[in-house]
Design an enzyme around this catalytic site. Sequence first.
Site, PDB file in Angstrom:
ATOM      1  N   TYR A 111      70.755 -46.826 -31.523  1.00  0.00           N
ATOM      2  CA  TYR A 111      70.241 -45.674 -30.721  1.00  0.00           C
ATOM      3  C   TYR A 111      71.350 -44.277 -30.737  1.00  0.00           C
ATOM      4  O   TYR A 111      71.134 -43.489 -29.757  1.00  0.00           O
ATOM      5  CB  TYR A 111      69.764 -45.837 -29.251  1.00  0.00           C
ATOM      6  N   ASN A 161      59.235 -50.452 -23.156  1.00  0.00           N
ATOM      7  CA  ASN A 161      57.765 -50.112 -23.564  1.00  0.00           C
ATOM      8  C   ASN A 161      57.390 -50.920 -24.782  1.00  0.00           C
ATOM      9  O   ASN A 161      56.733 -50.654 -25.889  1.00  0.00           O
ATOM     10  CB  ASN A 161      57.754 -48.603 -23.818  1.00  0.00           C
ATOM     11  N   HIS A 184      59.592 -51.165 -30.322  1.00  0.00           N
ATOM     12  CA  HIS A 184      60.444 -49.791 -31.272  1.00  0.00           C
ATOM     13  C   HIS A 184      59.738 -50.034 -32.855  1.00  0.00           C
ATOM     14  O   HIS A 184      59.513 -50.842 -33.159  1.00  0.00           O
ATOM     15  CB  HIS A 184      61.784 -49.773 -31.255  1.00  0.00           C
ATOM     16  N   GLU A 211      67.496 -48.012 -40.369  1.00  0.00           N
ATOM     17  CA  GLU A 211      67.311 -48.937 -39.494  1.00  0.00           C
ATOM     18  C   GLU A 211      67.305 -50.355 -39.790  1.00  0.00           C
ATOM     19  O   GLU A 211      67.586 -51.331 -39.391  1.00  0.00           O
ATOM     20  CB  GLU A 211      66.059 -48.716 -38.400  1.00  0.00           C
TER      21      GLU A 211
HETATM   22  P1  CMP Z   1      62.236 -46.106 -28.855  1.00  0.00           P
HETATM   23  O1  CMP Z   1      61.028 -45.925 -29.962  1.00  0.00           O
HETATM   24  O2  CMP Z   1      62.697 -47.449 -28.980  1.00  0.00           O
HETATM   25  O3  CMP Z   1      63.291 -44.889 -28.901  1.00  0.00           O
HETATM   26  C1  CMP Z   1      64.048 -44.552 -27.846  1.00  0.00           C
HETATM   27  C2  CMP Z   1      63.449 -45.164 -26.595  1.00  0.00           C
HETATM   28  O4  CMP Z   1      64.214 -44.570 -25.459  1.00  0.00           O
HETATM   29  C3  CMP Z   1      61.948 -45.253 -26.498  1.00  0.00           C
HETATM   30  O5  CMP Z   1      61.420 -45.926 -27.202  1.00  0.00           O
HETATM   31  C4  CMP Z   1      61.912 -45.341 -24.932  1.00  0.00           C
HETATM   32  O6  CMP Z   1      61.640 -46.712 -24.610  1.00  0.00           O
HETATM   33  C5  CMP Z   1      63.210 -44.750 -24.363  1.00  0.00           C
HETATM   34  N1  CMP Z   1      62.985 -43.655 -23.456  1.00  0.00           N
HETATM   35  C6  CMP Z   1      63.597 -43.417 -22.229  1.00  0.00           C
HETATM   36  N2  CMP Z   1      63.235 -42.218 -21.874  1.00  0.00           N
HETATM   37  C7  CMP Z   1      62.618 -41.646 -22.893  1.00  0.00           C
HETATM   38  C8  CMP Z   1      62.332 -40.222 -22.883  1.00  0.00           C
HETATM   39  N3  CMP Z   1      62.290 -39.303 -21.998  1.00  0.00           N
HETATM   40  N4  CMP Z   1      62.138 -39.586 -24.121  1.00  0.00           N
HETATM   41  C9  CMP Z   1      61.991 -40.723 -25.249  1.00  0.00           C
HETATM   42  N5  CMP Z   1      62.563 -42.029 -25.219  1.00  0.00           N
HETATM   43  C10 CMP Z   1      62.753 -42.285 -23.719  1.00  0.00           C
END
Ligand code: CMP
Length: 140
Positions: free
Chosen positions: A50, A113, A116, A127
Amino acid sequence: ATERTLSIIKPDAVAKNAIGEIIARFEKAGLQVVAAKMVHLSDEKAGGFYAEHKERPFFKDLVGFMTSGPVVVQVLEGEGAIAKNRDLMGATNPKEAAPGTIRADFAETIDANAVHGSDSAESAEREIGYFFGNDEICPR
Ligand code: CMP
């Protein structure tokens, strides 16, 4: 065109015993799993994955969450795989995710969530290479 995308089933979904249900959605949508492994990420591995979010306020929580338990990392292959996977996942924030999407059905919060997925062809290439060597990918 046939594409590959990187999918991660996150610690919350693994803890819910939802690995199979999530992979079934990919397969039913015509995506094939061509590589897969379960790993418990280190801070370094999660932080590097990330890296683009390093300056964001949620970075520390994101790395903390992604290292809180094992994840299942997969390469999905199929027609339009990148967009198809994003459609299946739904919006990043589960509260905004359309009904019937993985995040609407399995996720509670924007941090936890469930999944990914790569957001572009460039991200997918980076990735996939971050987690898998060419000899670990098994096209069918
Ligand atoms: P992911 O697609 O894994 O990519 C980055 C992750 O950061 C995202 O899913 C979320 O789980 C997490 N995240 C937490 N806060 C935020 C935010 N404000 N905007 C985007 N991603 C967030």
